[in-house]
Design an enzyme around this catalytic site. Structure first.
Site, PDB file in Angstrom:
ATOM      1  N   LEU A 184     -83.348  51.840  14.931  1.00  0.00           N
ATOM      2  CA  LEU A 184     -83.866  51.265  15.730  1.00  0.00           C
ATOM      3  C   LEU A 184     -82.788  50.962  16.606  1.00  0.00           C
ATOM      4  O   LEU A 184     -82.061  50.199  15.784  1.00  0.00           O
ATOM      5  CB  LEU A 184     -85.117  50.393  15.610  1.00  0.00           C
ATOM      6  CG  LEU A 184     -86.369  51.089  14.579  1.00  0.00           C
ATOM      7  CD1 LEU A 184     -87.515  50.628  14.994  1.00  0.00           C
ATOM      8  CD2 LEU A 184     -86.798  52.565  15.503  1.00  0.00           C
ATOM      9  N   ASP A 185     -82.359  51.745  17.770  1.00  0.00           N
ATOM     10  CA  ASP A 185     -81.664  50.666  18.411  1.00  0.00           C
ATOM     11  C   ASP A 185     -82.073  49.097  19.136  1.00  0.00           C
ATOM     12  O   ASP A 185     -83.258  48.757  18.181  1.00  0.00           O
ATOM     13  CB  ASP A 185     -81.773  51.820  20.114  1.00  0.00           C
ATOM     14  CG  ASP A 185     -81.535  52.930  20.490  1.00  0.00           C
ATOM     15  OD1 ASP A 185     -81.076  53.260  19.678  1.00  0.00           O
ATOM     16  OD2 ASP A 185     -82.298  53.993  20.866  1.00  0.00           O
ATOM     17  N   LYS A 186     -81.106  48.604  19.607  1.00  0.00           N
ATOM     18  CA  LYS A 186     -81.307  46.704  19.522  1.00  0.00           C
ATOM     19  C   LYS A 186     -82.595  47.151  20.188  1.00  0.00           C
ATOM     20  O   LYS A 186     -83.443  45.970  19.382  1.00  0.00           O
ATOM     21  CB  LYS A 186     -79.899  46.337  19.867  1.00  0.00           C
ATOM     22  CG  LYS A 186     -80.114  45.087  19.501  1.00  0.00           C
ATOM     23  CD  LYS A 186     -78.380  44.720  20.187  1.00  0.00           C
ATOM     24  CE  LYS A 186     -78.789  42.757  20.148  1.00  0.00           C
ATOM     25  NZ  LYS A 186     -77.318  42.477  21.557  1.00  0.00           N
ATOM     26  N   GLU A 187     -82.686  47.364  21.580  1.00  0.00           N
ATOM     27  CA  GLU A 187     -83.890  47.148  22.324  1.00  0.00           C
ATOM     28  C   GLU A 187     -85.296  47.311  22.077  1.00  0.00           C
ATOM     29  O   GLU A 187     -86.117  47.022  22.461  1.00  0.00           O
ATOM     30  CB  GLU A 187     -83.794  47.456  23.622  1.00  0.00           C
ATOM     31  CG  GLU A 187     -81.987  47.094  23.948  1.00  0.00           C
ATOM     32  CD  GLU A 187     -81.327  48.221  23.913  1.00  0.00           C
ATOM     33  OE1 GLU A 187     -81.046  48.917  22.966  1.00  0.00           O
ATOM     34  OE2 GLU A 187     -79.927  48.336  24.669  1.00  0.00           O
ATOM     35  N   THR A 188     -85.456  48.446  21.079  1.00  0.00           N
ATOM     36  CA  THR A 188     -86.416  49.430  20.360  1.00  0.00           C
ATOM     37  C   THR A 188     -87.013  48.298  19.474  1.00  0.00           C
ATOM     38  O   THR A 188     -86.137  47.580  18.631  1.00  0.00           O
ATOM     39  CB  THR A 188     -86.039  50.375  19.680  1.00  0.00           C
ATOM     40  OG1 THR A 188     -85.566  51.363  20.409  1.00  0.00           O
ATOM     41  CG2 THR A 188     -87.437  51.445  19.358  1.00  0.00           C
TER      42      THR A 188
END
Length: 232
Positions: A98-102
């Site tokens: 998952l993306d860092k922000e997700t």
């Protein structure tokens, strides 16, 4: 057992990563540089980057509610990596990313075969997300997302068309989307195509496995039923 499968099933890394180690001539079998076409017998000694591979028959399957800011890598040199955060006593690695922000659901395991099963696009394994955007959702936006969008694909260094998908509006700014692809930052790029910016993104389901009531930053072992369905 094939060498790449032997390494991945030990929990050291995924099968794809094992193949990279073999290509880079960083794998030794009984003290000799290994080749890709290599089968491991019971008494063989396998080393990767001078690390002795210890095979284990016990498989580990976890689900984790990833907070924003945690990076989905097993590399100990990267700050805020998911492995250090969870601090599980056995060697495991994340399935996909998952993306860092997700935020939201991600699986971790020591079973390299699961990576191939879930990550191959042709298997069409569903992943479901809750998305909040920066302005009111319109019907044309929902239809555009569901029909497929041309977005930049950094792996191919070109444009890829997203598959048709299910999109359900929940309120003025939030919708639920179900994907079977795993393109880089796919949902964010899809929304940007229509001049929307994602404010919050959370994965709530992978295949049949639901995030459910698992609190953010917490993990739990998969149930026997979830494991059976995962490996099916």
């Amino acid at each position: 057992m094939r060498l790449n499968q032997y390494i991945s099933s030990s929990g050291f890394c995924s099968r794809r990563q094992a193949e990279r180690f073999i290509t880079a001539e960083k794998v030794l079998v009984n003290g000799e540089i290994a080749r890709h076409v290599c089968f491991i017998e019971e008494n063989d000694v396998v080393e990767v980057n001078s690390h002795r591979i210890k095979h284990t028959s016990e498989k580990i399957y976890l689900k984790f509610n990833k907070p924003s800011g945690i990076i989905c890598t097993a590399s100990p040199t990267i700050e805020n990596n998911i492995i250090d955060y969870i601090a599980y006593p056995e060697r495991i690695f994340p399935v996909g990313r998952l993306d860092k922000e997700t935020e939201g659901l991600i699986l971790l395991t020591n079973d390299g075969s699961v990576v191939n099963k879930l990550m191959k696009e042709e298997n069409n394994e569903e992943k479901e997300y809750l998305v909040t955007v920066d302005k009111r959702i319109t019907e044309s936006f929902l239809v555009g997302l569901s029909n497929g969008v041309d977005i930049y694909n950094p792996r191919r260094k070109g444009i890829s068309r997203t598959n048709a998908c299910s999109v359900l509006q929940l309120d003025d700014y939030t919708f639920r989307i179900t994907l079977s692809q795993g393109l880089n930052r796919q949902i964010r790029r899809m929304c940007r195509h229509f001049q929307y910016t994602v404010r919050h993104l959370k994965r709530v389901r992978i295949k049949h496995i639901q995030l459910g009531s698992l609190e953010i930053g917490q993990w739990s072992s998969l149930t026997e039923e979830e494991i059976v369905d995962l490996l099916r």
